[in-house]
Write a protein that holds these residues in place. Structure first.
Motif, short mmCIF file in Angstrom:
data_model
loop_
_atom_site.label_atom_id
_atom_site.label_comp_id
_atom_site.label_asym_id
_atom_site.label_seq_id
_atom_site.Cartn_x
_atom_site.Cartn_y
_atom_site.Cartn_z
N GLN A 2 14.06 -24.41 -59.26
CA GLN A 2 12.93 -23.95 -58.07
C GLN A 2 13.82 -26.01 -57.07
OE1 GLN A 2 10.92 -21.83 -57.13
NE2 GLN A 2 11.11 -20.86 -58.39
N ARG A 3 13.34 -26.69 -57.43
CA ARG A 3 13.55 -27.34 -56.72
C ARG A 3 15.67 -27.28 -55.75
NH1 ARG A 3 13.76 -32.07 -54.92
NH2 ARG A 3 14.95 -33.74 -55.07
N GLN A 356 5.07 -10.28 -55.97
CA GLN A 356 5.43 -11.77 -55.32
C GLN A 356 5.99 -11.53 -54.64
OE1 GLN A 356 6.25 -14.71 -54.95
NE2 GLN A 356 5.56 -15.88 -56.87
N LYS A 401 -5.94 -22.06 -58.30
CA LYS A 401 -4.86 -22.22 -57.96
C LYS A 401 -4.07 -21.61 -56.07
CE LYS A 401 -2.22 -21.30 -62.27
NZ LYS A 401 -3.54 -21.04 -63.08
N ASN A 498 7.50 -18.59 -53.02
CA ASN A 498 6.16 -19.90 -54.08
C ASN A 498 5.55 -18.93 -55.31
OD1 ASN A 498 7.35 -21.81 -51.52
ND2 ASN A 498 5.62 -20.28 -50.30
N THR A 499 5.43 -20.05 -56.14
CA THR A 499 4.86 -20.39 -57.05
C THR A 499 3.94 -21.20 -56.97
OG1 THR A 499 6.14 -21.24 -58.27
CG2 THR A 499 7.15 -19.33 -57.81
N PHE A 500 2.59 -21.01 -58.17
CA PHE A 500 2.05 -21.93 -58.45
C PHE A 500 2.07 -23.50 -59.03
CE2 PHE A 500 -1.46 -17.38 -59.25
CZ PHE A 500 -1.24 -18.27 -58.02
N ASP A 501 3.57 -23.78 -59.86
CA ASP A 501 4.06 -24.69 -60.01
C ASP A 501 5.51 -25.75 -58.41
OD1 ASP A 501 3.26 -24.82 -62.27
OD2 ASP A 501 4.82 -23.72 -63.34
N HIS A 502 5.96 -24.23 -58.16
CA HIS A 502 6.32 -24.67 -56.57
C HIS A 502 6.10 -24.01 -55.62
CE1 HIS A 502 9.26 -26.70 -59.52
NE2 HIS A 502 8.93 -25.16 -60.65
N PRO A 503 5.11 -24.90 -54.87
CA PRO A 503 4.33 -23.79 -53.91
C PRO A 503 5.28 -23.96 -52.28
CG PRO A 503 3.16 -25.23 -54.38
CD PRO A 503 4.15 -25.67 -55.48
N SER A 505 8.77 -23.60 -52.31
CA SER A 505 9.64 -23.70 -52.37
C SER A 505 10.92 -23.29 -51.01
CB SER A 505 10.42 -22.92 -53.13
OG SER A 505 10.37 -23.00 -54.19
#
Ligand code: AHR
Length: 537
Positions: A2-3, A356, A401, A498-503, A505
């Protein structure tokens, strides 16, 4: 992973903006955009930037409504984060309670003391009725949006419809229903203007023929009291290109000696989802759907081809309506649009019909909003389906979240079109050319819309090419740019989301753009949505 996506995305955007600076002085442009300030199309009704919230899956319960006693920050039970974000994008209108749900919903279940409201097995899910008319109105008031109710025209009667309007709009001291509203917290009438008469009457709303629906529509809307509020009725229009529905309804409703006056109808509801990505192999409702996250470049392009059908759908409906309503009193209300993929990418299994949302969906949303702007004179309202935890959502949440999707940034960028005057814009760019199942295919290379609000010109542009940037010379006929700012939504990975871990991106970035003698050269990044905010002297 993601990063890496985030860094790659930032680099792609940076390159585009640096290149634009050089381009202002150097190489030849491959594209051209003409903005014709002296050719107004019409005012862009703010409600074109509306949203849809159905009592479906986790749209309302979990998404919007968390309950007054929840640890999740809320105002009167409504998730604060949603309210803040909707205020940020100036959400002008919200449609509720369905969708298909609307035609099974008894509004009387959702009023009065919450603990005493009946629980229903429900249409999509169990329905506790904790969120009813008073709570929906609280939500609209918190965000400053107009409510748009979709009434049950399949299993309730015109009298129930009258009574819902009475509950909403009658003075508290003149009617028992008005008094009930006051007991539910609002002495002041809700003054609800927009009333949809059923939903998809050709399908889940009763499988009616256009003539049968016309009869229902007449019964529901004739002499319906508004209690001082001029009611604006929205009739069920077609799904996608079903023009037969439009023609037959118009004939039965407005045609001949007993036709009603089109002035009594505010809007014609049109639904078009971008779901059939099978490129002709099948048109089966399940089999033809694509995947929200697993897609190749052909699937990327197919979304824009399918979504682009919206323009023809709008024009053809407008033409038929014009045969019966030459003054065009009846406006188009595209109250369900967006992408619809197969299940499997929802953030929680309890989120029925949720998926998603990637950069691809953001481009489709921007493409659709640009179509609406280019036809501003035809458009009354529109609603993206659906706001949260659903198809083409702006937000995803689960319990505590909460994230924004790439679609949120499109609405944030495009908010300056609301209420502005759409002006004609012409785009000329090399088409996107690619292999579509081993056959050469092509479609438009750059497209968008322009609007003017006082001294600010907003130009929004989609570059659908997955890998190629487009350098455009932008000519403003009837004006010159004194300052330009670009906001860009892009990423080097077309699957970015975007995800909960990588909001974060995917997010939009704003930078100044140099101008030279009032003219603009700009490089549109591949796979991007861009807003140019141009200050005119
Ligand atoms: O948005 C999901 C469903 O799609 C709605 O309930 C219905 O109106 C449409 O078919």
């Amino acid at each position: 992973m993601q990063r890496r996506t985030l860094l790659k995305g930032a680099a792609a955007l940076g390159a585009a903006l640096v290149f634009s600076r050089k381009a202002a002085f150097a190489s030849a442009a491959d594209s051209r955009i003409d903005v014709l300030l002296d050719e107004p199309v019409g005012t862009i009704a703010p409600a074109v930037y509306g949203h849809f919230t159905e009592m479906l899956g986790a749209v309302v319960y979990d998404g919007i409504w968390v309950g007054e006693n929840s640890k999740i920050p809320n105002t009167g039970g409504i998730r604060k984060a949603v309210v803040e974000k909707l205020r940020q994008i100036k959400a002008p209108m919200v449609r509720w309670p369905g969708g298909c749900f609307a035609d099974s919903y008894d509004w009387k279940d959702g009023i009065g003391v919450a603990a005493k409201r009946p629980e229903r097995a429900g249409f999509w899910r169990g329905e506790p009725n904790t969120f009813g008319t008073p709570e929906f109105m609280r939500f609209c008031r918190l965000i400053g949006a107009e409510p748009y109710f979709a009434a049950n025209a399949r299993s309730l009667t015109p009298l129930d419809f009258d009574h819902w309007i009475e509950y909403c709009n009658a003075p508290a001291d003149k009617s028992s229903l008005g008094r009930m509203r006051a007991e539910d917290g609002s002495r002041e009438p809700f003054n609800v203007k927009y009333w949809g008469v059923g939903n998809e009457a050709w399908g889940c709303g009763g499988n009616l023929t256009p003539a049968e629906y016309s009869e229902e529509f007449r019964r529901f809307t004739t002499w319906t009291p508004g209690y001082g509020e001029p009611l604006r009725f929205i009739a069920v229009g077609p799904g996608s290109e079903d023009l037969d529905w439009t023609e037959q309804f118009c004939l039965a409703t407005f045609g001949g000696k007993r036709g009603i006056n089109p002035k009594s109808v505010y809007g014609w509801s049109v639904h078009h989802y971008t779901w059939d990505l099978a490129r002709g192999r099948t048109h089966d409702w399940d089999a033809a759907k694509g995947d929200a996250l697993q897609f190749d470049v052909q699937d990327w392009y197919e979304v824009f081809r399918e979504g682009g059908r919206m323009e023809h759908i709008m024009k053809s409906n407008w033409d038929v309506l014009g045969q019966y309503d030459p003054e065009h009193n009846i406006k188009l209300v595209v109250d369900e649009y967006g992408t619809w993929y197969k299940p499997g990418t929802e953030v929680d299994p309890s989120h029925t019909i949720s998926q998603q949302v990637t950069l691809r969906d953001a481009l489709l949303t921007a493409q659709t909003l640009d179509i609406f702007n280019r036809h501003a004179e035809k458009m009354g309202m529109a609603a993206c389906a659906q706001l949260i935890n659903c198809l083409n959502a702006l937000f995803l949440s689960h319990e505590d979240k909460f994230i924004v999707t790439p679609n949120f940034f499109v609405f944030d960028m495009y908010q300056s079109h609301q209420g502005a005057t759409a002006v004609r814009s012409e785009f000329s760019a090399p088409p996107v050319s690619y292999q579509r199942d081993n056959h050469p295919a092509s479609f438009w290379g750059l497209n968008g819309s322009a609007s003017l609000n006082d001294k600010t010109l907003t130009l929004t542009v989609v570059n659908p090419h997955a890998t190629e940037r487009r350098e455009a010379e932008i000519a403003i006929r009837g004006g010159a740019a004194s300052a330009v700012e670009a906001t860009v939504l892009t990423n080097s990975d077309i699957h970015a989301h975007n995800t909960f871990d990588h909001p974060d991106s995917v997010s939009a970035v704003t930078q100044k753009v140099p101008t030279s003698a009032g003219s603009i050269r700009y490089v549109f990044a591949p796979a991007s949505v861009t807003k140019l905010s141009v200050t005119l002297p």
